[in-house]
Design an enzyme around this catalytic site. Structure first.
Site, PDB file in Angstrom:
ATOM      1  CB  CYS A 100      -0.964  -0.009   1.174  1.00 30.98           C
ATOM      2  SG  CYS A 100      -0.202   0.093   2.799  1.00 30.98           S
ATOM      3  CG  HIS A 130      -4.638  -0.241   3.614  1.00 29.52           C
ATOM      4  ND1 HIS A 130      -3.778  -1.079   2.925  1.00 29.52           N
ATOM      5  CD2 HIS A 130      -5.576   0.141   2.705  1.00 29.52           C
ATOM      6  CE1 HIS A 130      -4.200  -1.196   1.667  1.00 29.52           C
ATOM      7  NE2 HIS A 130      -5.283  -0.458   1.517  1.00 29.52           N
ATOM      8  CG  HIS A 170      -6.859   0.110  -1.867  1.00 26.04           C
ATOM      9  ND1 HIS A 170      -6.864  -0.890  -0.946  1.00 26.04           N
ATOM     10  CD2 HIS A 170      -7.993  -0.066  -2.604  1.00 26.04           C
ATOM     11  CE1 HIS A 170      -7.956  -1.637  -1.087  1.00 26.04           C
ATOM     12  NE2 HIS A 170      -8.651  -1.150  -2.093  1.00 26.04           N
TER      13      HIS A 170
END
Length: 426
Positions: free
Chosen positions: A333, A384, A396
């Site tokens: 991420c 995240h 993402h």
């Protein structure tokens, strides 16, 4: 070649064989949740040693990666070599809670620079249980010889005070209390930075003791000063200066000023002043969950740059997830964010989601190209992030690779933390 030449070569080869060194190495297989610091602490080595032995250029590691965590070299000479000068004695010291390089150096009558050189340290950071080599040092707590009494002291030595650091302290705050400078405090305690920790003992030479509790009444006040109403906040996991500033409707610059901070680094349990010379404290603002698409905000600071960010991000759709990846061959991420922003001309460091959270500030409503942060997914705190692409969606690097997901998705709605923007993006 004559016989004498053969004899010399033969002797040389024999010496090399006798003194040949056998290199041994120990390896460790990385597990989920590991970091270089955690592996170094477990094996009582430094992060720099791991990076040097494994030729790593960043702190990124991934599960099942094999790391060299020890290299030893044993030599097997047939007889010891003779030296004219006696070898200096060496002592091994095990670090305990409350230790620092300056404290250990003072106890063993050696300098911090020598300790770092003997132990190949690149910073002043040490940890409990670490073993340090002290070469040629006089060991602390040995029986002292009878001191020689001075006959005619020229002038009395300045009084020395020991101060124990408390929560909320800083070098500048302690300096004001004892009427000494930060430079003097760092010199007396062999500090190379302004970082101090709770429980640390600081030596204060010749400083004036703090003022007595009974206040001295001013004789001729000129102008009344503005009353200070100050409140404190205790840092919790996932906090950053920008996040705290957003809660208390203030700025990062003011937080740093009120707490004498030289950087954006804060730690869990730290107490921060969250108000300066003002009459009242604004209650913290709670970020609402993204139930419906946010209202449109003002145009981006740089619309073309935001368009570039989203364009690059969408061009990566379908790229697989790779732990520690930051190239089109695979992303995690934070690696995805790093690559996209670099391609859009915005310089940011390659760090993890927590590091990116610390380098950004909160927004009430996002614009296309801004960041979306999530907490408590696979680990506690910020864990995240993705890029807001409009219509209440974000792109993402998830378990299925680069995808576009709705913020109303039950999982991501549950773990939503905040909208943010990099300081570097303005």
């Amino acid at each position: 070649m004559n016989k004498s030449s053969y004899a010399v070569l033969g002797s040389t080869a024999l010496a090399l064989m006798l003194y040949a060194q056998d290199a041994e190495a120990s390896t460790y297989q990385v597990k989920t949740g590991d970091s270089l610091w955690k592996v170094a602490n477990t094996h009582k080595i430094t992060v720099d040693q791991i990076k040097q032995w494994n030729k790593l250029t960043t702190d990124v590691i991934y599960p099942n990666q094999q790391l060299v965590v020890a290299t030893t070299t044993t030599s097997t000479p047939t007889k010891p070599s003779t030296t004219t000068a006696p070898a200096s004695s060496a002592t091994t010291y095990t670090v305990v809670a409350g230790d620092s390089l300056s404290k250990i150096g003072a106890n063993h009558k050696v300098s911090v620079s020598n300790l770092k050189q003997w132990n190949k340290l690149t910073s002043d950071m040490i940890f409990v249980g670490q073993k340090l080599t002290i070469n040629g040092a006089s060991v602390a707590n040995t029986t002292p010889t009878q001191p020689v009494q001075p006959t005619q002291p020229s002038q009395p030595a300045p009084a020395t005070t020991t101060y124990i650091v408390k929560a909320g302290d800083s070098l500048s705050k302690i300096g004001v209390q004892y009427k000494v400078s930060v430079t003097q405090l760092k010199q007396w305690n062999n500090l190379t930075s302004d970082m101090i920790f709770v429980g640390q003992k600081l030596t204060i030479n010749g400083g004036s003791a703090p003022a007595p509790s009974q206040p001295v009444q001013p004789t001729q006040p000129t102008q009344p000063t503005t009353p200070v109403s100050q409140s404190t906040y205790t840092v919790v996991a996932g906090d950053s200066l920008s996040k705290i500033a957003g809660k208390f409707t203030t700025t990062v610059a003011k937080l740093k000023e009120w707490n004498a901070l030289r950087s954006d680094t804060i730690y869990i349990g730290q107490k921060l002043a969250v108000a300066g010379p003002s009459g009242s404290i604004t209650q913290p603002v709670v970020n609402p969950a993204p139930v419906t698409p946010p209202a449109p905000a003002k145009p981006p600071v740089n619309a073309s740059q935001a368009e570039k960010i989203v364009s690059v991000a969408k061009s990566m759709l379908g790229v697989p997830y790779v732990w520690g990846g930051s190239t089109p061959a695979g992303f995690d991420c934070s690696g995805f964010i790093y690559y996209v922003y670099q391609q859009a001309g915005i310089n940011i460091p390659r760090t993890n989601s927590k590091g990116m959270d610390a380098r950004s500030y909160d927004l009430n409503a996002p614009q296309v190209g801004d960041l979306v942060f999530f907490a408590n997914t696979y680990t506690s705190g910020i864990s995240h992030l993705g890029i807001y692409v409009g219509n209440n969606q974000f792109i993402h690097a998830g378990s299925k690779g680069i995808t576009i997901t709705s913020l109303n998705d039950s999982y991501w709605k549950k773990h939503f933390d905040s909208y943010k923007r990099f300081y570097a993006a303005d």
